[in-house]
Design a protein around this motif. Structure first.
Motif, PDB file in Angstrom:
ATOM      1  N   GLU A   3       1.032  -1.553  -0.302  1.00  0.00           N
ATOM      2  CA  GLU A   3       0.244   0.229  -0.257  1.00  0.00           C
ATOM      3  C   GLU A   3       1.075   1.241  -0.152  1.00  0.00           C
ATOM      4  O   GLU A   3       1.696   1.416   0.757  1.00  0.00           O
ATOM      5  N   TYR A   4       0.796   1.887  -1.235  1.00  0.00           N
ATOM      6  CA  TYR A   4       1.552   3.414  -1.327  1.00  0.00           C
ATOM      7  C   TYR A   4       0.748   4.414  -0.591  1.00  0.00           C
ATOM      8  O   TYR A   4      -0.084   4.606  -0.573  1.00  0.00           O
ATOM      9  N   ILE A   5       1.000   5.658   0.096  1.00  0.00           N
ATOM     10  CA  ILE A   5       0.962   6.662   0.616  1.00  0.00           C
ATOM     11  C   ILE A   5       1.164   7.907   0.260  1.00  0.00           C
ATOM     12  O   ILE A   5       2.500   8.130  -0.037  1.00  0.00           O
ATOM     13  N   HIS A   6       0.554   8.785  -0.394  1.00  0.00           N
ATOM     14  CA  HIS A   6       1.475   9.929  -1.073  1.00  0.00           C
ATOM     15  C   HIS A   6       2.115  10.812  -0.078  1.00  0.00           C
ATOM     16  O   HIS A   6       0.887  11.169   1.289  1.00  0.00           O
ATOM     17  N   ILE A   7       3.035  11.517   0.091  1.00  0.00           N
ATOM     18  CA  ILE A   7       3.392  11.971   0.872  1.00  0.00           C
ATOM     19  C   ILE A   7       4.417  13.370   1.315  1.00  0.00           C
ATOM     20  O   ILE A   7       4.796  14.475   1.300  1.00  0.00           O
ATOM     21  N   GLY A   8       4.098  13.793  -0.931  1.00  0.00           N
ATOM     22  CA  GLY A   8       4.823  15.289  -1.114  1.00  0.00           C
ATOM     23  C   GLY A   8       4.851  15.233  -2.218  1.00  0.00           C
ATOM     24  O   GLY A   8       4.554  13.983  -2.990  1.00  0.00           O
ATOM     25  N   LYS A   9       5.926  16.080  -3.207  1.00  0.00           N
ATOM     26  CA  LYS A   9       6.417  16.487  -4.005  1.00  0.00           C
ATOM     27  C   LYS A   9       7.580  16.360  -4.383  1.00  0.00           C
ATOM     28  O   LYS A   9       8.064  17.529  -2.886  1.00  0.00           O
ATOM     29  N   VAL A  84       5.627  11.823  -4.669  1.00  0.00           N
ATOM     30  CA  VAL A  84       6.248  11.148  -4.450  1.00  0.00           C
ATOM     31  C   VAL A  84       5.695   9.968  -3.741  1.00  0.00           C
ATOM     32  O   VAL A  84       4.856  10.877  -3.006  1.00  0.00           O
ATOM     33  N   TRP A  85       5.720   8.811  -3.336  1.00  0.00           N
ATOM     34  CA  TRP A  85       4.924   8.154  -2.338  1.00  0.00           C
ATOM     35  C   TRP A  85       6.116   7.045  -1.519  1.00  0.00           C
ATOM     36  O   TRP A  85       7.004   7.159  -1.824  1.00  0.00           O
ATOM     37  N   PHE A  91       6.173   4.497   6.064  1.00  0.00           N
ATOM     38  CA  PHE A  91       5.766   5.490   6.220  1.00  0.00           C
ATOM     39  C   PHE A  91       5.221   6.273   7.910  1.00  0.00           C
ATOM     40  O   PHE A  91       5.326   6.782   7.984  1.00  0.00           O
ATOM     41  N   ASP A  92       4.365   4.551   8.650  1.00  0.00           N
ATOM     42  CA  ASP A  92       4.402   4.685   9.411  1.00  0.00           C
ATOM     43  C   ASP A  92       5.088   5.230  10.394  1.00  0.00           C
ATOM     44  O   ASP A  92       5.451   5.533  11.727  1.00  0.00           O
ATOM     45  N   SER A  93       6.960   4.008  10.478  1.00  0.00           N
ATOM     46  CA  SER A  93       7.593   4.829  10.757  1.00  0.00           C
ATOM     47  C   SER A  93       8.812   6.471  10.744  1.00  0.00           C
ATOM     48  O   SER A  93       8.951   6.879  11.774  1.00  0.00           O
ATOM     49  N   LEU A  94       8.416   6.919   9.986  1.00  0.00           N
ATOM     50  CA  LEU A  94       8.551   8.727   9.723  1.00  0.00           C
ATOM     51  C   LEU A  94       7.474   9.311   9.942  1.00  0.00           C
ATOM     52  O   LEU A  94       7.728  10.617  10.059  1.00  0.00           O
TER      53      LEU A  94
END
Length: 174
Positions: A3-9, A84-85, A91-94
């Motif tokens: 599963e990918y989570i969008h975090i920025g660009k 950026v994904w 994601f959970d660790s950051l």
């Protein structure tokens, strides 16, 4: 499948060696050194891995990052403004526990009951919008001091009181 989570660009190039300014919504300073890879969406729905070579924290929302195989400003320019994904695990660790993007997966409840699960978070200057799918339609729920009742992080719940007619705008009279 991950599963990918969008975090920025990738917001800008930095210097002449192919570095980027990665603008993210993780809610805290991070250097991405312990991530297996960041993923860039060149074509919608296709996530290509890029591996971290080095990075410098710029501030809470930006990191200067060098990716393997990108060695010139011109090569970096081809990826500018790309989303950026991260994998869910990275994601959970950051992510900061208080960052709005951390609400992905929470269940939203209105005065009248359960609305659905948060699929993505859109941060704007004066409010946050939660994107849900209700009856196969995209619904944007504003989170601000007028609508947010409380967030229960242990139960993964967001409780809101929505203005009359807001849901009908998205869902019609069904």
């Amino acid at each position: 499948m991950s599963e990918y989570i969008h975090i920025g660009k990738l917001a800008a190039t930095h210097g002449l060696q192919g570095e980027f300014v990665l603008k993210h919504v993780l809610g805290r300073k991070t250097d991405f050194k312990n991530t297996s890879a960041i993923f860039i969406e060149k074509i919608k729905g296709e996530y290509l891995p890029y591996f971290h070579e080095k990075s410098t924290i710029k501030n809470e929302a930006e990191t200067i990052i060098k990716l393997e195989g990108i060695n010139t400003k011109e090569a970096a320019a081809l990826l500018l403004q790309k989303k950026v994904w991260l994998t869910k695990t990275n994601f959970d660790s950051l992510v900061s526990k208080t960052a709005p993007v951390n609400l992905i997966g929470f269940t939203v409840y209105n005065d009248n009951g359960k609305l659905g699960s948060v699929e993505s978070v859109i941060e704007q200057p004066l409010q946050v919008l939660l994107q849900l799918m209700i009856k196969d339609k995209e619904v944007l729920i504003p989170l601000n001091e007028a609508t947010l009742l409380h967030i229960d992080r242990k139960k993964k719940e967001v409780h809101v009181s929505l203005p009359d007619g807001l849901l009908e705008v998205y869902l019609g009279n069904s």
